[in-house]
Design an enzyme around this catalytic site. Structure first.
Site, short mmCIF file in Angstrom:
data_model
loop_
_atom_site.label_atom_id
_atom_site.label_comp_id
_atom_site.label_asym_id
_atom_site.label_seq_id
_atom_site.Cartn_x
_atom_site.Cartn_y
_atom_site.Cartn_z
N THR A 1 -8.24 -1.86 1.52
CA THR A 1 -7.63 -2.75 0.52
C THR A 1 -8.19 -4.17 0.59
OG1 THR A 1 -5.63 -1.40 0.51
CG2 THR A 1 -5.46 -3.60 -0.44
N SER B 1 -7.09 3.94 -1.46
CA SER B 1 -6.95 2.47 -1.45
C SER B 1 -8.25 1.76 -1.83
CB SER B 1 -6.51 1.99 -0.07
OG SER B 1 -5.21 2.43 0.19
N HIS C 1 2.77 8.40 4.58
CA HIS C 1 1.98 9.59 4.94
C HIS C 1 2.74 10.42 5.97
CE1 HIS C 1 -1.93 9.30 2.97
NE2 HIS C 1 -1.95 7.99 3.20
N ASP D 1 0.85 -1.19 0.00
CA ASP D 1 0.00 0.00 0.00
C ASP D 1 0.89 1.25 0.00
OD1 ASP D 1 -1.91 2.09 0.63
OD2 ASP D 1 -3.25 0.49 1.30
N ASP E 1 2.07 2.53 3.46
CA ASP E 1 1.33 3.77 3.20
C ASP E 1 1.32 4.69 4.42
OD1 ASP E 1 -0.68 5.40 1.68
OD2 ASP E 1 -1.98 4.76 3.32
N ASP F 1 -1.11 -0.09 -4.77
CA ASP F 1 -2.39 0.51 -5.14
C ASP F 1 -2.23 1.95 -5.60
OD1 ASP F 1 -1.68 1.24 -2.58
OD2 ASP F 1 -3.67 0.92 -1.71
N GLU G 1 -1.39 -8.00 1.82
CA GLU G 1 -1.10 -6.55 1.77
C GLU G 1 -0.07 -6.14 2.81
OE1 GLU G 1 -3.31 -2.21 2.04
OE2 GLU G 1 -3.90 -3.80 3.41
ZN LIG Z 1 -2.93 6.33 2.30
#
Ligand SMILES: [Zn+2]
Length: 386
Positions: free
Chosen positions: A150, A95, A272, A51, A268, A310, A263
């Site tokens: 996801t 996602s 971030h 991700d 991710d 993704d 996943e």
């Molecule tokens: Zn995100």
């Protein structure tokens, strides 16, 4: 010379035939000896999603792990592509829309989980539903909580990714994947899992102790919310490679193969936060999970392993390699997702379809096709098996 592609023997037919006669056993053994990779066709499909994992994230992880880019296990896969990730309503996806594109082959708006929005709002068939319809076992594994966007897009339908109760209800009572491993809570609880006839495990010890048997359906919810980052995790949590290994053991005992989505969900989150050390350590664990699947696959040719992302998160750019064990110098453009294409890496059945520039909906088609037999039974091949 016999073209190996002409030899197709369905697993079911073989087992039925073998049960029937001693001659059957001898012929089946002969087929297995002559055509080890074609004697049984399972058509297993394994999808790994990092991700938020863009190409620069992968590059940084290789530098940290081995001192040079391009060195993660999946980076040596024979077929590679760039994947465009836009959602139906925006160049920059989320996602939910991105996973829906891979799971259903349809672009939807951000926040939507496998429903035709825009469109008539009807449920779009997910890969878990498609593969289960083909008699395959199915599984979802993640480091986020299991009802997160996801995994949800692979086995649930809702117009809003935050409808965790609806997503959990779809999992347990409608689509019923055979394996659900991830963080707990957010719509999932032991009572509803048990009443839906799932075997429940909730820590590393109980997961490890779990014995695979045909028909076993397991819900493994570890802690509440997302599982911790690799660098913060206590050893009561299983890691992603352990969850992947157990999922493979549980899924690999049906007659028609399986579909598994794994996943690396916290890549991710680290991106971030523009936290490069967390990014690379999450990707390295993700890569170790891929290695588990590679090892399990061995030299079988009827299995596809596809690794992709993704969307990209952070607008990451690697500036300088600091060598093995040190995070590279990087620049971040944002705390959000971007529209940058993401890489895809594929090995095995149908992997040659992963090349050039793909749309994320193409991933769906590649995965589906990978479960199809190499070729319909040829008459001469059929005669041989009698
Ligand atoms: Zn995100």
């Amino acid at each position: 010379m016999v073209d190996i592609r002409l030899v197709f023997v369905d697993r079911k037919i073989v087992s039925k035939f073998v049960r029937k006669s001693a001659l059957g056993i001898r012929v089946a053994l002969l087929i297995a000896f002559l055509f080890p990779s074609a004697a049984v066709f399972a058509g297993d499909v394994i999808l790994f999603i990092g991700d938020g994992m863009g190409a620069e994230h992968v590059k940084a992880a290789g530098m940290y792990l081995n001192g040079s880019p391009g060195t993660l296990a999946f980076e040596s896969f024979p077929h590679q592509a760039h994947v465009l990730t836009a959602s139906a309503d925006n160049d920059v996806t989320d996602s939910a829309a991105a996973a829906t594109a891979m799971s259903t082959g349809r672009k939807v708006n951000r926040g939507v989980i496998s429903k035709a929005i825009p469109g008539g709002g009807e449920n779009l068939e997910t890969l878990v539903e498609y593969f289960a319809g083909k008699g395959k076992r199915t599984g979802l594994v993640t480091t986020t909580f299991i009802t997160h966007a996801t995994p949800a897009a692979f086995a649930a339908h809702t117009g809003n990714r935050s409808n965790y109760n609806d997503i959990a209800d779809d999992y347990l009572n409608n689509t019923r994947p055979d394996v659900l491993f991830g963080g707990g809570g957010r719509g999932m609880n032991r009572d509803s899992e048990v009443s839906a006839e799932y075997t429940v495990v909730d820590d590393r010890t109980s997961l490890t102790a779990l014995k695979s048997k045909p028909g076993l359906r397991v819900s493994g919810q570890f802690g509440r919310g997302h599982t911790p980052f690799v660098i913060d995790r206590k050893n009561t949590y299983p890691d992603l490679p352990e969850m992947t290994k157990k999922a493979l053991q549980i899924l690999d005992n049906g007659e028609n193969g399986f579909f598994l989505m794994v996943e690396g969900g916290l890549i991710d989150h680290a991106a971030h936060a523009n936290h490069i050390h967390r990014v690379v350590t999450e990707i390295i664990e993700f890569s170790e999970a891929v290695e588990i699947a590679l090892k399990w696959r061995g030299d079988r040719s009827d299995i596809l392993i596809l690794v992709t992302a993704d969307h990209e998160t952070g607008g990451l750019k690697v500036i300088k390699n600091n060598g093995k064990g040190k995070t590279p110098v990087v620049e971040w453009a944002t705390n959000h997702h971007t529209s940058a294409p993401v890489p895809a890496y594929a090995v095995g059945k149908n992997s040659e379809q992963a090349h050039g520039i793909l749309d994320n909906t193409d991933i769906h088609d590649i995965l589906k096709l990978a479960s199809e037999p190499l070729k319909r039974p040829d008459k001469s091949a059929a005669d041989t098996s009698r």
